[in-house]
Design a protein around this motif. Structure first.
Motif, PDB file in Angstrom:
ATOM      1  N   SER A 299       0.815  -1.217   0.000  1.00  0.00           N
ATOM      2  CA  SER A 299       0.000   0.000   0.000  1.00  0.00           C
ATOM      3  C   SER A 299       0.850   1.269   0.000  1.00  0.00           C
ATOM      4  CB  SER A 299      -0.918   0.018   1.217  1.00  0.00           C
ATOM      5  OG  SER A 299      -0.166   0.159   2.409  1.00  0.00           O
ATOM      6  N   SER A 300       2.162   1.097   0.117  1.00  0.00           N
ATOM      7  CA  SER A 300       3.033   2.274   0.191  1.00  0.00           C
ATOM      8  C   SER A 300       3.396   2.758  -1.204  1.00  0.00           C
ATOM      9  CB  SER A 300       4.294   1.928   0.979  1.00  0.00           C
ATOM     10  OG  SER A 300       5.168   3.039   1.030  1.00  0.00           O
ATOM     11  N   HIS A 301       3.139   4.009  -1.457  1.00  0.00           N
ATOM     12  CA  HIS A 301       3.452   4.618  -2.748  1.00  0.00           C
ATOM     13  C   HIS A 301       4.844   5.232  -2.756  1.00  0.00           C
ATOM     14  CE1 HIS A 301       3.171   7.140  -6.301  1.00  0.00           C
ATOM     15  NE2 HIS A 301       3.399   8.198  -5.554  1.00  0.00           N
TER      16      HIS A 301
ATOM     17  N   LYS B  47       3.840   7.154   2.528  1.00  0.00           N
ATOM     18  CA  LYS B  47       2.589   7.722   2.026  1.00  0.00           C
ATOM     19  C   LYS B  47       1.995   6.781   1.004  1.00  0.00           C
ATOM     20  CE  LYS B  47       2.991  11.625  -0.267  1.00  0.00           C
ATOM     21  NZ  LYS B  47       2.069  11.445  -1.393  1.00  0.00           N
ATOM     22  N   SER B  48       0.671   6.710   0.983  1.00  0.00           N
ATOM     23  CA  SER B  48      -0.027   5.743   0.137  1.00  0.00           C
ATOM     24  C   SER B  48      -0.429   6.313  -1.209  1.00  0.00           C
ATOM     25  CB  SER B  48      -1.277   5.228   0.848  1.00  0.00           C
ATOM     26  OG  SER B  48      -0.941   4.639   2.081  1.00  0.00           O
ATOM     27  N   TYR B  49      -0.436   7.637  -1.337  1.00  0.00           N
ATOM     28  CA  TYR B  49      -0.964   8.246  -2.543  1.00  0.00           C
ATOM     29  C   TYR B  49       0.038   9.239  -3.114  1.00  0.00           C
ATOM     30  CZ  TYR B  49      -5.142   6.360  -0.385  1.00  0.00           C
ATOM     31  OH  TYR B  49      -6.035   5.517   0.201  1.00  0.00           O
ATOM     32  N   SER B  50      -0.216   9.645  -4.333  1.00  0.00           N
ATOM     33  CA  SER B  50       0.599  10.693  -4.945  1.00  0.00           C
ATOM     34  C   SER B  50       0.201  12.024  -4.320  1.00  0.00           C
ATOM     35  CB  SER B  50       0.415  10.698  -6.458  1.00  0.00           C
ATOM     36  OG  SER B  50      -0.927  10.943  -6.789  1.00  0.00           O
ATOM     37  N   GLY B  51       0.657  13.113  -4.870  1.00  0.00           N
ATOM     38  CA  GLY B  51       0.469  14.423  -4.261  1.00  0.00           C
ATOM     39  C   GLY B  51       1.819  14.900  -3.768  1.00  0.00           C
ATOM     40  N   SER B  52       1.806  15.943  -2.973  1.00  0.00           N
ATOM     41  CA  SER B  52       3.077  16.512  -2.533  1.00  0.00           C
ATOM     42  C   SER B  52       3.906  15.507  -1.742  1.00  0.00           C
ATOM     43  CB  SER B  52       2.830  17.746  -1.672  1.00  0.00           C
ATOM     44  OG  SER B  52       4.053  18.222  -1.151  1.00  0.00           O
ATOM     45  N   TYR B  53       5.185  15.450  -2.082  1.00  0.00           N
ATOM     46  CA  TYR B  53       6.101  14.589  -1.345  1.00  0.00           C
ATOM     47  C   TYR B  53       6.813  15.377  -0.253  1.00  0.00           C
ATOM     48  CZ  TYR B  53       5.258  11.333  -5.116  1.00  0.00           C
ATOM     49  OH  TYR B  53       4.658  10.488  -6.003  1.00  0.00           O
ATOM     50  N   TYR B  54       6.594  16.682  -0.212  1.00  0.00           N
ATOM     51  CA  TYR B  54       7.324  17.553   0.688  1.00  0.00           C
ATOM     52  C   TYR B  54       6.598  17.842   1.994  1.00  0.00           C
ATOM     53  CZ  TYR B  54       9.971  18.500  -3.585  1.00  0.00           C
ATOM     54  OH  TYR B  54      10.729  18.379  -4.727  1.00  0.00           O
ATOM     55  N   LEU B  55       5.302  17.594   2.026  1.00  0.00           N
ATOM     56  CA  LEU B  55       4.503  17.952   3.192  1.00  0.00           C
ATOM     57  C   LEU B  55       4.359  16.764   4.132  1.00  0.00           C
ATOM     58  CD1 LEU B  55       1.676  20.007   1.475  1.00  0.00           C
ATOM     59  CD2 LEU B  55       3.740  20.854   2.592  1.00  0.00           C
ATOM     60  N   ARG B  56       4.671  16.968   5.390  1.00  0.00           N
ATOM     61  CA  ARG B  56       4.571  15.862   6.351  1.00  0.00           C
ATOM     62  C   ARG B  56       3.133  15.400   6.526  1.00  0.00           C
ATOM     63  NH1 ARG B  56       6.141  19.049  11.955  1.00  0.00           N
ATOM     64  NH2 ARG B  56       4.259  20.297  12.090  1.00  0.00           N
ATOM     65  N   SER B  57       2.163  16.287   6.285  1.00  0.00           N
ATOM     66  CA  SER B  57       0.750  15.913   6.438  1.00  0.00           C
ATOM     67  C   SER B  57       0.322  14.871   5.407  1.00  0.00           C
ATOM     68  CB  SER B  57      -0.139  17.149   6.318  1.00  0.00           C
ATOM     69  OG  SER B  57       0.014  17.765   5.054  1.00  0.00           O
ATOM     70  N   GLN B  58       1.105  14.695   4.355  1.00  0.00           N
ATOM     71  CA  GLN B  58       0.767  13.735   3.305  1.00  0.00           C
ATOM     72  C   GLN B  58       1.181  12.309   3.666  1.00  0.00           C
ATOM     73  OE1 GLN B  58      -0.633  14.492  -0.001  1.00  0.00           O
ATOM     74  NE2 GLN B  58      -1.312  16.249   1.208  1.00  0.00           N
ATOM     75  N   TYR B  59       1.912  12.152   4.732  1.00  0.00           N
ATOM     76  CA  TYR B  59       2.429  10.833   5.110  1.00  0.00           C
ATOM     77  C   TYR B  59       1.579  10.248   6.227  1.00  0.00           C
ATOM     78  CZ  TYR B  59       6.466  11.956   2.253  1.00  0.00           C
ATOM     79  OH  TYR B  59       7.280  12.275   1.194  1.00  0.00           O
TER      80      TYR B  59
END
Length: 123
Positions: free
Chosen positions: A29-31, A98-110
């Motif tokens: 599930s990890s992107h 993180k499971s999805y694409s989107g920003s890789y820089y924001l900690r909220s995305q993980y």
């Protein structure tokens, strides 16, 4: 998804360390994987990230050329090679998934985080 970071320690300025992050559980599930760091009294900041496909890597501008992220798929492990270390690199380093694409820089995305490993660089 469980993450286990290791490899931190005490190193002199100019030295190198390699951090490891072992991923277990629902690894499919990890992107992408990222590394963040947090120094005392400061916000947790982005260091580097990469997709499990290995096609793309992302770095904090200030760390490009000194830090390298890589992965070993067969071991479900992500690495952070840190060279030419400076005292200002002293921090607790965290790996995250993180499971999805989107920003890789924001900690909220993980969604998932490891426990952190201390890196101390002496002058």
């Amino acid at each position: 998804v469980q993450l286990q970071a290791s490899g931190g320690g005490l190193v002199q300025a100019g030295g190198s360390l390699r951090l490891s992050c072992a991923v277990s559980g629902r690894t499919f599930s990890s992107h992408a994987m990222g590394w963040f760091r947090q120094a005392p009294g400061r916000e947790r900041e982005f260091v580097a990230a990469m997709r499990w496909s290995g096609v793309s890597t992302f770095y904090a501008d200030s760390l490009k050329g000194r830090f390298t992220i890589s992965r070993e798929i067969t071991k479900n492990t992500v690495y952070l090679q840190m060279n030419s270390l400076k005292p200002e690199d002293t921090a607790v380093y965290y790996c995250a998934s993180k499971s999805y694409s989107g920003s890789y820089y924001l900690r909220s995305q993980y969604e998932y985080w490891g426990q952190g490993t201390q890196v101390t660089v002496s002058s």
